[in-house]
Design an enzyme around this catalytic site. Structure first.
Site, PDB file in Angstrom:
ATOM      1  CG  ASP A 201     -22.215  12.007 -76.279  1.00  0.00           C
ATOM      2  OD1 ASP A 201     -21.628  12.875 -75.590  1.00  0.00           O
ATOM      3  OD2 ASP A 201     -23.053  11.222 -75.810  1.00  0.00           O
TER       4      ASP A 201
ATOM      5  CG  MET B  98     -30.181  -2.948 -66.526  1.00  0.00           C
ATOM      6  SD  MET B  98     -31.185  -3.988 -65.426  1.00  0.00           S
ATOM      7  CE  MET B  98     -31.878  -2.756 -64.327  1.00  0.00           C
TER       8      MET B  98
END
Length: 380
Positions: free
Chosen positions: A167, A56
């Site tokens: 990515d 998170m």
């Protein structure tokens, strides 16, 4: 984790650091959406930003630097792949120093290996990312040009270190309110080695399909820096139209999207495909004609489309390099080779991480983060 240090939606209303802020009581742990963030007393006033597969992100007030920062809480130690990505990102970002690459300001973790369950990575707070920005507005040509220049400027540094990002996509491009852009998420990065077929390279390769170069799907080894240039081309196309250019639903659909715009590859281009099965498949497809870029993007700058064409070239050997792209006429208002720094030396991993067990990876993460522990000698 996509957009790791980005706050959603332009960061409106986020409280900035002010004098007289009262820190939490020492030993008290703030909780964000049920997740304890053990980052006090230096970091307080946590606010939720987002989350990914194994962690998170919150913003927090840094009482030392007197500013708000982003803190990524990572809990990777149950999974070998998550450990691998965490270690790879930490190793790279601690060694990289560039304005267009997100840095690491601090790392917090337990003082002993046995007690270490989580790692907290502190980074600059960036108000949004390109994915969120494109969802909310159409960019002007000036913004597209400036963002593209910064992406390529950061990528020049990354490639000069002999690293492939692997990515690149809009959510991994963090942006602040002054339009500064930083590349993030190096969890899939690799050393550029066209001769080496990395163990588990394809099975572990989970980069977002829409931004994958065709050779990744067609060959089993030998990727070069050109795979990142393809991704930047896809990002440029998305900035021009606010929609992904090759939104494939699966592997073959992705190839069909690419060929539907670029047309059928020439015999010369087919010859560079090592995998015979893939080559035969492409030769079996009905012939397709290339679609003109001006037809797809009728309102776009012709120089932008010329650069796009050179990035989205099927044959990786013919694709433009990052240095050539920076020198392209589309970017001439920003191009300054004296202000486009490169890495001091090529980056090397001490070992290939793919086959290491998660217990060993945890030890390496513990060692790699030791410089941030209280009383540790100053790192580089």
């Amino acid at each position: 984790m996509a957009a790791a240090a980005a706050a959603p939606g332009g960061g409106g209303g986020e409280p900035r650091g002010t004098a007289g802020v009262v820190p939490v009581v020492p030993g008290e742990v703030e909780v964000v959406k049920g997740q304890p963030f053990d980052v006090g007393p230096r970091y307080t006033q946590l606010q939720y930003i987002g989350e990914g597969a194994y962690g998170m992100v919150s913003s927090a007030y840094d009482h030392v630097r007197k500013t708000r920062v982003a803190i990524k809480k990572i809990s990777p130690f149950e999974h070998q792949t998550y450990c691998q990505r965490t270690l790879r990102e930490i190793q790279i970002l601690l060694r990289f120093r560039h304005e267009n690459v997100i840095g690491i300001r601090d790392i917090l973790r337990a003082p002993t290996l046995e007690a270490m369950r989580d790692v907290y990575i502190v980074q600059d707070l960036m108000e949004t990312d390109l994915y969120k920005l494109l969802k909310s507005q159409q960019l002007s040509n000036d913004h597209i040009c400036y963002f593209l220049y910064q992406i390529l400027r950061g990528l020049k540094y990354i490639h000069s270190a002999n690293v492939l990002h692997r990515d690149l996509k809009p959510s991994n491009l963090l942006i602040n309110t002054t339009c500064d852009l930083k590349i993030c998420d190096f969890g899939l990065a690799r050393i550029a080695d066209p001769e080496h077929d990395h163990t588990g390279f394809l099975t572990e390769y989970v980069a977002t399909r829409w931004y994958r170069a065709p050779e990744i799907m067609l060959n089993s080894k030998g990727y070069t820096k050109s795979i990142d240039i393809w991704s930047v081309g896809c990002i440029l196309a998305e900035m021009l139209s606010n929609r992904p250019i090759f939104p494939g639903k699966h592997y073959l659909d992705q190839l069909n999207h690419i060929l539907g715009i670029l047309g059928s590859p020439s015999q010369e281009d087919l010859n560079c495909i090592i995998n015979m099965k893939a080559r035969n498949y492409l030769q079996s497809l009905p012939s397709k004609t290339k679609v003109a870029w001006a037809k797809l993007f009728p309102k776009s700058d012709s120089k932008a489309l010329d650069l796009l064409d050179r990035m989205l070239t099927f044959n990786p050997n013919k694709r433009i390099t990052v240095e050539e792209a920076l020198a392209h006429p589309y970017l001439e208002q920003y191009y300054d080779p004296t202000d486009e720094p490169v890495a001091e030396e090529p980056f090397t991993f001490d070992m290939e991480l793919d086959d290491l067990p998660k217990e060993r990876l945890k030890e390496l993460i513990f060692q790699e983060t030791a410089r941030f522990q209280p009383g540790a000698p100053e790192g580089p």
